[in-house]
Design a protein around this motif. Sequence first.
Motif, PDB file in Angstrom:
ATOM      1  N   ALA A   2       0.832  -1.204   0.000  1.00 19.24           N
ATOM      2  CA  ALA A   2       0.000   0.000   0.000  1.00 19.24           C
ATOM      3  C   ALA A   2       0.870   1.261   0.000  1.00 19.24           C
ATOM      4  N   THR A  15       0.988   4.338  -2.793  1.00 19.81           N
ATOM      5  CA  THR A  15       0.813   5.747  -2.424  1.00 19.81           C
ATOM      6  C   THR A  15       1.973   6.589  -2.958  1.00 19.81           C
ATOM      7  N   GLN A  30      -4.247  -0.696  -7.674  1.00 19.81           N
ATOM      8  CA  GLN A  30      -5.003  -1.261  -6.550  1.00 19.81           C
ATOM      9  C   GLN A  30      -5.501  -2.669  -6.891  1.00 19.81           C
ATOM     10  N   TYR A  86      -2.501  -4.773  -6.312  1.00 22.92           N
ATOM     11  CA  TYR A  86      -2.305  -4.920  -4.872  1.00 22.92           C
ATOM     12  C   TYR A  86      -3.253  -5.968  -4.262  1.00 22.92           C
ATOM     13  N   HIS A  87      -4.487  -5.962  -4.719  1.00 16.90           N
ATOM     14  CA  HIS A  87      -5.478  -6.879  -4.144  1.00 16.90           C
ATOM     15  C   HIS A  87      -5.385  -8.301  -4.696  1.00 16.90           C
ATOM     16  N   LYS A 134      -5.493  10.593  -0.237  1.00 21.02           N
ATOM     17  CA  LYS A 134      -6.328   9.458  -0.631  1.00 21.02           C
ATOM     18  C   LYS A 134      -7.780   9.552  -0.191  1.00 21.02           C
ATOM     19  N   GLU A 176      -7.392   2.264  -0.441  1.00 14.28           N
ATOM     20  CA  GLU A 176      -7.458   0.835  -0.802  1.00 14.28           C
ATOM     21  C   GLU A 176      -8.704   0.216  -0.179  1.00 14.28           C
ATOM     22  N   ASN A 177      -8.980   0.623   1.043  1.00 12.59           N
ATOM     23  CA  ASN A 177     -10.162   0.094   1.719  1.00 12.59           C
ATOM     24  C   ASN A 177     -11.126   1.230   2.043  1.00 12.59           C
ATOM     25  N   ASN A 209     -12.040   5.969  -6.759  1.00 12.01           N
ATOM     26  CA  ASN A 209     -11.763   4.630  -7.276  1.00 12.01           C
ATOM     27  C   ASN A 209     -13.018   3.758  -7.175  1.00 12.01           C
ATOM     28  N   SER A 227     -13.425   1.133  -5.521  1.00 13.67           N
ATOM     29  CA  SER A 227     -13.656   0.729  -4.133  1.00 13.67           C
ATOM     30  C   SER A 227     -14.539   1.769  -3.421  1.00 13.67           C
TER      31      SER A 227
END
Lengths: 183, 126
Positions: A27, A31, A63, A66-67, B11, B33-34, B67, B69
């Motif tokens: 992560a 970034t 992403q 990454y996942h 972000k 990301e989350n 994004n 997500s």
Amino acid sequence: MSFNIDERYSKMNQGEVLLAYKGSITAELITNVLGVVESKLDHVIDKSITKKKIYNILVESLQNLYHHVDDLPYMVNESMDIHFGIFVISKMDESYVIRTGNFIRNDKIKKLTERLDKIKSLTRDELKELYKFVLNNQKFSDKGGGGLGLIDIARRTGGGVDYEFDNYDNDYSFFSFTITIDN
Amino acid sequence: MESIALEGTPKTPTVNMDGATGIVEIKGRSIPENSIEFYRPLVEWLEEYSKEPQQLTTVNIQLEYFNTSSSKCILDVFKKLEAIKKARNEVIINWYYEEDDEDMLEAGEDYESIIRIPFKMIEVVD
């Protein structure tokens, strides 16, 4: 062994390379890369919309990477970084190209191939409908968005995605994904 | 009820949710990301707010990037607003997009067609 990671990496380094990376996908790395690429794009592209499109697709593809990186078992390759992946951002003629690569378990290939072939075959309007359907109906996990990332990338590029699988061993293959963004 | 005021980060967006004025704002970029973790308190706030909303709720969404997500979480936000509107309260949604940013305009139209509240599409010209 037929598949060689360094060969694959140099094959991905085509065109005028803006940034290339091979190693652990974390992560923090993503970034940092996004920050670096954003300021780099500010220097090389004037059109704010093109910059935005590239940045958006980059976020989504990194992403995704990454996942979805599958780790090779330590027994198979002890020299490989954990969560290993590759990505290259380059300019070729008038297009920008984002390439990502990661190991994937062979038992996932069929499903991913079907999904990608379907996405590639859809028209712009069909992609829009599929996006809305998945957005509204599919349950999302912490990990991802039910394939929404791939649909989003295909939508933004007008279907400009391509892929390849290289067999690594009985359990794993290397998945290379190419996104072409017309300037 | 307590209002929410979050400053934007590279972000995550700037968020302001004020129960006293009925103004909800989400601005900037939303690319964590989350996203579920980030949006959970916002959705919970709206759930609470919907019990006693203002006569008029004004929502300003001005995103530079988001994004996929985040896209599901943003839909969850809109679904809470849809419920407020269904309970016979006025809800205005202003969707801002940068000049020529067709993708962002289309993203707004996608949401508009899923939830039953008309959006005001506002083009921001530098």
